[in-house]
Design an enzyme around this catalytic site. Structure first.
Site, PDB file in Angstrom:
ATOM      1  N   SER A   1       0.796  -1.227   0.000  1.00  0.00           N
ATOM      2  CA  SER A   1       0.000   0.000   0.000  1.00  0.00           C
ATOM      3  C   SER A   1       0.824   1.270   0.000  1.00  0.00           C
ATOM      4  CB  SER A   1      -0.909   0.008   1.229  1.00  0.00           C
ATOM      5  OG  SER A   1      -0.137  -0.138   2.399  1.00  0.00           O
TER       6      SER A   1
ATOM      7  N   THR B   1      -5.342   8.175   7.987  1.00  0.00           N
ATOM      8  CA  THR B   1      -5.291   6.984   7.153  1.00  0.00           C
ATOM      9  C   THR B   1      -6.720   6.481   6.994  1.00  0.00           C
ATOM     10  OG1 THR B   1      -4.309   4.767   6.915  1.00  0.00           O
ATOM     11  CG2 THR B   1      -4.943   5.426   9.121  1.00  0.00           C
ATOM     12  N   GLY B   2      -6.981   5.809   5.918  1.00  0.00           N
ATOM     13  CA  GLY B   2      -8.326   5.270   5.744  1.00  0.00           C
ATOM     14  C   GLY B   2      -8.960   5.676   4.435  1.00  0.00           C
TER      15      GLY B   2
ATOM     16  N   ARG C   1      -7.742   8.382  -9.693  1.00  0.00           N
ATOM     17  CA  ARG C   1      -8.373   8.644  -8.398  1.00  0.00           C
ATOM     18  C   ARG C   1      -7.359   9.175  -7.396  1.00  0.00           C
ATOM     19  NH1 ARG C   1      -7.399   6.686  -2.880  1.00  0.00           N
ATOM     20  NH2 ARG C   1      -9.313   7.101  -1.707  1.00  0.00           N
TER      21      ARG C   1
ATOM     22  N   THR D   1       1.408   7.115   0.013  1.00  0.00           N
ATOM     23  CA  THR D   1       0.556   5.953  -0.215  1.00  0.00           C
ATOM     24  C   THR D   1       0.524   5.579  -1.694  1.00  0.00           C
ATOM     25  OG1 THR D   1      -1.690   5.068   0.172  1.00  0.00           O
ATOM     26  CG2 THR D   1      -1.522   7.326  -0.620  1.00  0.00           C
TER      27      THR D   1
ATOM     28  N   THR E   1      -2.033   3.715   4.157  1.00  0.00           N
ATOM     29  CA  THR E   1      -1.192   4.904   4.067  1.00  0.00           C
ATOM     30  C   THR E   1      -0.240   4.948   5.262  1.00  0.00           C
ATOM     31  OG1 THR E   1      -3.047   6.100   3.095  1.00  0.00           O
ATOM     32  CG2 THR E   1      -1.277   7.426   4.043  1.00  0.00           C
TER      33      THR E   1
END
Length: 330
Positions: free
Chosen positions: A85, A238-239, A215, A205, A187
């Site tokens: 990631s 993060t998320g 995106r 990330t 991330t």
């Protein structure tokens, strides 16, 4: 290095925190009990933050600058092909292209960012070059690549065999439903306070696995995935990036600290705003993860997330530790 996927599997039966060296840590408000500033200190998201913090700490304990520390720290997972990631080894978009996003911010509100950058292993260093060597704050796509090449960054294939194999398996169904805490949220964000009392932050990330090409999430956006105010504190996220952008999450966390909230309280309120907005839009929380970490000028820190599974690493003079963040969705 333990992968995020294997860590999540083992975390379900593990303890609430991993501590190096051995001492007990619980999810709580971490606040100094006297006027002594807890510095230097560095925080970063997820379990790979332990190793990343180690690289940052080498600089901080040598009286180095927080900016240099956060850059050096996040470069560790960026270069690790086993991390799916971040940087080299990151999962591709649905077209099989690995695109990277990163931003960096120092104590003087200097900022740099790159987005949709391909073929460059260390987007955080390109972001810093944007900050220091151009009149701009963000470069994207081919423009970011051409700038990176002009600065001497080598062009490399970032799609490692394991990520390519996973992508080809995904193509059989092309079902876009990233797994919470594994495929769409890894991330690394890092924030640090140096011995001079200055704050800086970095965020990098490869974004959501199998996203639409082009995106962008919150990670390269100053004020969303990262924000630093040297008078108050710093925060990173993060998320699910779309949800963080929706509330300008990290800027919000820092502004809440400016109003007098602790880092813990500020993270909690930011998460609850996402929860409220998600419910008002009749969306489900079960497939969403967002986590914030925050650090103030005194070296106090806190964290909060939507659902269990998010952890963060801390390194200060007392040692290194990995803490499971408290969460909303029980």
């Amino acid at each position: 290095m333990t992968s995020r996927r294997s860590f999540i599997k083992t975390a379900a039966t593990g303890s609430a925190a991993i501590v190096l060296p051995t001492f007990s840590v619980k999810a709580q408000v971490h606040q100094t009990q006297n006027r002594t500033v807890n510095k230097p200190i560095v925080l970063s998201t997820w379990n790979f933050g332990l190793q990343a913090n180690g690289a940052a700490w080498e600089i901080l304990q040598a009286n180095g600058r927080a900016l240099d520390a956060v850059e050096a720290g996040v470069r560790v997972p960026e270069a690790d092909p086993n991390e799916r990631s971040v940087g080299y080894g990151g999962r591709p978009d649905r077209d099989g292209r690995v695109t990277l996003d990163a931003c960096i911010m120092d104590e003087q509100a200097n900022i740099g960012s790159v987005a949709c950058l391909e073929f460059i292993k260390h987007p955080i260093s390109v972001a810093r070059a944007v900050m220091e060597k151009t009149p701009h704050v963000m470069l994207v796509g081919d423009g970011a690549l051409q700038f990176a090449l002009s600065q001497g960054f080598p062009k490399e294939n970032l799609l490692v065999p394991e990520s390519e194999k996973e992508w080809k398996e995904w193509l059989k169904t092309s079902q876009y439903k990233p797994i919470v805490n594994i495929e769409n949220h890894d991330t690394i964000g890092m924030i640090a306070l140096d011995r001079q009392g200055n704050l800086s932050g970095a965020c990098t990330t490869s974004g959501m696995a199998y996203k639409m090409h082009g995106r962008l999430g919150d990670s390269p956006i100053i004020g969303a995935g990262l924000y630093v105010d040297n008078e108050i504190g710093a925060a990173t996220a993060t998320g699910h990036g779309e949800e963080v952008i929706r509330i300008a999450g990290c800027h919000l966390v820092v502004e809440l600290m400016r109003q007098g909230k602790t880092p813990q309280q500020a993270c909690e309120e930011a998460v609850m705003r996402i929860v409220k907005l998600t419910k008002s839009r009749n969306k489900s929380l079960k497939d969403i993860q967002v986590g914030f970490i925050a650090l103030d000028k005194q070296g106090n820190y806190g964290s909060y997330c939507i659902q269990g599974g998010f952890n963060y690493a801390v390194r200060d003079v007392s040692g290194s530790k990995l803490i499971d963040a408290p969460f909303y969705l029980k």
